[in-house]
Enzyme design. Sequence first.
Site, PDB file in Angstrom:
ATOM      1  N   ASP A 195       0.864  -1.284   0.033  1.00  0.00           N
ATOM      2  CA  ASP A 195      -0.100   0.081  -0.044  1.00  0.00           C
ATOM      3  C   ASP A 195       0.886   1.183  -0.030  1.00  0.00           C
ATOM      4  OD1 ASP A 195       1.042   0.140   2.547  1.00  0.00           O
ATOM      5  OD2 ASP A 195      -0.799  -0.586   3.512  1.00  0.00           O
ATOM      6  N   TYR A 220      -3.520 -11.481  11.241  1.00  0.00           N
ATOM      7  CA  TYR A 220      -3.303 -10.091  11.444  1.00  0.00           C
ATOM      8  C   TYR A 220      -4.545  -9.101  11.442  1.00  0.00           C
ATOM      9  CZ  TYR A 220      -0.818  -5.905  10.611  1.00  0.00           C
ATOM     10  OH  TYR A 220      -0.075  -4.598  10.869  1.00  0.00           O
ATOM     11  N   CYS A 269     -63.114  32.371  16.630  1.00  0.00           N
ATOM     12  CA  CYS A 269     -62.911  30.840  17.304  1.00  0.00           C
ATOM     13  C   CYS A 269     -63.993  31.485  18.445  1.00  0.00           C
ATOM     14  CB  CYS A 269     -61.671  30.608  17.960  1.00  0.00           C
ATOM     15  SG  CYS A 269     -61.419  29.532  19.366  1.00  0.00           S
ATOM     16  N   CYS A 311     -62.058  31.101  22.345  1.00  0.00           N
ATOM     17  CA  CYS A 311     -61.233  32.274  22.919  1.00  0.00           C
ATOM     18  C   CYS A 311     -61.629  33.560  22.103  1.00  0.00           C
ATOM     19  CB  CYS A 311     -60.024  32.103  22.995  1.00  0.00           C
ATOM     20  SG  CYS A 311     -59.314  31.451  21.384  1.00  0.00           S
ATOM     21  N   CYS A 360     -55.369  26.190  22.424  1.00  0.00           N
ATOM     22  CA  CYS A 360     -56.799  26.229  21.950  1.00  0.00           C
ATOM     23  C   CYS A 360     -56.741  25.436  20.620  1.00  0.00           C
ATOM     24  CB  CYS A 360     -57.484  27.639  21.714  1.00  0.00           C
ATOM     25  SG  CYS A 360     -58.985  27.641  20.893  1.00  0.00           S
TER      26      CYS A 360
END
Length: 923
Positions: free
Chosen positions: A125, A342, A806, A809, A836
Site C-alpha cells: 500500500d 493479522y 373561534c 377564545c 386552543c
Amino acid sequence: MSRRGGGPVTVLNVAEKPSVAKSVAGILSRGTFRTREGRSRYNKIFEFDYAINGQPCRMLMTSVIGHLMELEFANRYRKWHSCDPADLYQAPVMKHVPEDKKDIKKTLEEEARKSDWLVLWLDCDREGENIAFEVVDVCRAVKHNLFIRRAHFSALIDRDIHEAVQNLRDPNQLFAEAVDARQEIDLRIGASFTRFQTMLLRDRFAIDSTGEERSRVISYGPCQFPTLGFIVERYWEIQAHEPEEFWTINCSHQSEEGLATFNWMRGHLFDYASAVILYEMCVEEPTATVMNVPHPRERFKYPPYPLNTIELEKRASRYFRLSSEHTMKVAEELYQAGFISYPRTETDSFSSRTDLCAMVEEQRRHPAWGSYAQRLLEPEGGLWRNPGNGGHDDKAHPPIHPTKFSSGESNWSRDHLNVYELVVRHYLACVSQPAKAAETTVEIDIAGERFSASGRAILAKNYLEVYRFESWGGSVIPVYEKGQQFIPTTLTLDSAVTRPPPLLCEADLLSCMDKAGIGTDATMHDHIKKLLDRGYATKDANTRFSPTNLGEALVMGYDDMGYELWKPNLRALMERDMNEVSVGRKTKAEVLETCLQQMKACFLDARVKKSKLLEAMTIFFERSNNTDESESQTAGEVIRRCNLCNESDMALRKNRDGNFMVGCMNYPQCRNAVWLPGPTLEASVTTDVCQTCGPGPVYKILFKFRQIGIPPGFDVNHLGCIGGCDDILKQLIDICGTGSRSQARRAPGTVPSNNIQGSNTRQGNFCIHCQQRGHASANCPSRATAFRNSRLTATNPRNDESTVSCNTCGTQCVLRTANTEANRGRQFFSCPTQGCSFFAWEDSINNSSGNATTGSNSGGSGRRGRGRGGRGGQSGGGRRNSGTSFVSATGEPVSGIRCFSCGDPSHFANVCPNRNNSNGNYY
DNA sequence: GCAAGGTC
C-alpha cells in the site's frame, strides 16, 4: 532482472513487520531457514538459500516495525517559543530515525554492507511504499551500489510469495511521494494550530480543576478534529431538536388463531385534525375488509462479510461494549500468540486460493460451536456457502480469521475469550447459508384507510445458529382470506413525539470516520482515544460520546470563525490530492505548495479571528486570573429542583455575555437549562412560590427588561415564573430570543422554540402544549380544558367566507391549507391561540346547504369520494357537510366533533373521562 | 510539549 556472474549473491530482504519476515522466510525456504538475532530484540534475521530467476542467492530476511523514520522540524523550530507558529509552514523539515528505531537501523546498515541486492517486502500500500524508501535511504547510505527491487504480494501464501520473488519490480516512487506530502501537511498544520491554540487558551482559562493546565496540550489534528466534529455535531443536533407530536392509527385483531397487529399504511401524520378525522371515519365504520393476501414470500438474512478491522471494532463495541482501542490491543495479543490472523486489515473478502475448510476443521473440537463446524463440513447438510465479498481489499492481508484452535487459554481475560469467539463465530457464519424465512403481509381496509400486518416464519436459521450476536425474530399471524371481514379488537389513535437522534456510539463514530475517510483501519481507534485523552470528549457506559466543554468550545470557536476545520472536508480534499500524486497527475511539490499556501492563509486568518475562540471558551470556562468574578459565576440562587435529573437544584445564573439562564447545578452531568429572554437586564430570585408549577416549589424571578429590547405593551418590570405557566415570558422569548448559543445553531428549517423549558433539554417526551413533563400532549390537562370548553360550532358573524372567529377564545382563526395526503389542498380554519384546538373545515362552514355530495367540494382531495362500502348503500361521502355538523354514513345528523367513546358532544374522545386506557388511547 | 502513519 540483471544477473551477476559468478557465485551466489547476498540478498537483504526487508519486511514491514517481524511476522511477515518470518512467514516469507518460511515459505521461500520451505521451513528450513536459520534464525539469528539482530540489534533489535523484535527483528530477527532469517537466513536461507534460494534461486531468483535462476540466480543462486544467499537470502537474509529481516524486518522493520512500520515506519523507520519520522518527519521533524529543523532544530531551531522545535521549541514552542522558538518561532512564530506561522513560520512552521515554511520551516525546513527532515526525516530522522527516532531513538527507539536506532537499533533496527543499525541492523539494516550492518546487513546491507554485506549484501549485493536489497529486496523490499513492505506491505503493498502507499505507506508500505514509503517505508520501502526509508529502508532504501538507510541501506544506500552505507552501500551506494545496492541493487534494489520490490516484491509485490497480496497474501502470505506459497504461490503469491514465490511469484512475487520471481517477478521483482521497481519500487513505486509516486506512492511514496504521496505519503511524503501527507506527512508534511499533517505535521505543519498540526503543529502550527496546536501551538497556536494551546498558547492562546491554556493559561487564560481554568480548563480543569487539577491544576495541570501548564502541561495540557490543546492539540489540533486533521483527523482528531473532524472526529470531534462528528461528536459535537450530533450533540448540537440533539440540543436543537424540537419535539413534534404526531399521530397514528393502530389496529389489532384477536381471533382464535391468534393476534394480528396492523400498522397504518400512512405511517403517521403530524396534523392532529387530519388524523382525528380519518380516525373518526374508521371508528364510524370499523368493519375491516381483507384486501390482499399475497403468497408467502421467501426472505433471506445474509451472514456478514468476512471480518476486517473496522467491523471487528464496531462489533466488539456493540456486542461486548469494548472500546475500539482495547479491542485492538486484545486482537494484537491474540495475533501475537498465533490464534487469529493479522488484525489490521481493510480486506473483507477471502482470496479464492484460501483453504477455507481447514479453518473450520480445526474448530470441530470446540465444545460450544464444534458441532456446528462439523455440520458445515458435511456436504449433505448443505450448510456451506462460499463467503460473500465485501468489496474491500488492501492487497496485503486477508480478512481476520482464526489461525489456531483454542477453547480458551489460562492467561486469557474475558475480553480475549470474547474477541476470539467473535472472530471464530464470524468466520463460521461467513461460510454458512443465509437464514431463510417465509413472510406474509395482510392488507386490510377500514373506511378507506389501509392497514397491514406481517408475519414471519423462520424456515432455517443456518448461520444464525452459530452467530449468536444477531437474531431474526419470527412472528405468527392468523390466516386471512381475501374479502374476509372482521371487526377489529382494538382501534386506537395514538400519539407520540419525535425524538432527537441518540448520541453517537463508538460503532457510529467509526462508521462516520470510515465514510469520510478519516484515519485508516489501523489508526481510527487512536483518534478516538486521543479525543478522550485530550479531554475533548467523554464516553458513557453505553459507549456514547459527548463533547466536553473544551471540545464543544473549540469546535464552536472555529465554527464561529466560519471555518470548517472541524469537518471532514479538509481531510477528504487532502486524500484526493494524495491520490493525484500517487497516479502521477499532480506532483508532490505542486500539492504541497497549494495546500500549505491555503492552510497558512487559513491559519493567519484564524489568528486574526482568535476572539471567536476566546468568546467560545468564555461561554464554558472561567478566566483563570479572576477568581472573584468566577465565584459570582458559579454561585447562583436556587429556583427549583431540576426536573430533568432530579438530583440537583436549578439556579439562576448570568454568563459573561450578560445573558441570564437557569441551569442545573449538576452541570455538566445534567445540562438542563432554561434560557431567559435576551433583553433581561436584571433578574433576581424572590421568595414567591408559583402556585401553578411544580413539582416542588418553583420560585418566581423578578425581571427587569431593557426597555429598548422589548416590544411595546410589555412592562420592563415583571414577576415571572420559568415553570411553564408564564405566557409573558414565553412571548418575550418568542419575540426577542434568549442568550442561548444553541439557538443560533438550530438545524436549518427548524422553528425557534417557544418552549420555555428550553432547547437545551436533552430529553424529549414532554408536553408540547403546556411544556410540562410527565404526560404526552394528548393527555395534557390544559388541552383537555381547551377541548372541553370548545364550542362545537364555528360562527361566521360577518358572513365573510374568509373570516371565522373561534368561539372558545374569540380569536380570529387562520385559514390554512391541509397538506396531508388525505386532505391535500383542502382548507380549514384553526385558532392560533396556544392551547386552543379549535378546528373547522372551510367547506364545512361555508357550504351549509347540507347537500354536499361525494367529492364535489372545492379543494376536496377525492379522499371523501372514495367508495367505502358498508352500511346503507352509501357509496361515498359518509360525512356530509351540514353547516358545521356532519351526517353519518347512515344519513343521521351528528355533531361535527363528539366523543367517540361515550358520544358526548362536549369533549373529544381522547380526553373522555370514561376512557379506559391510561395511555389516552381510545376506542 | 505539536500531526498521522506504520507496528512491537
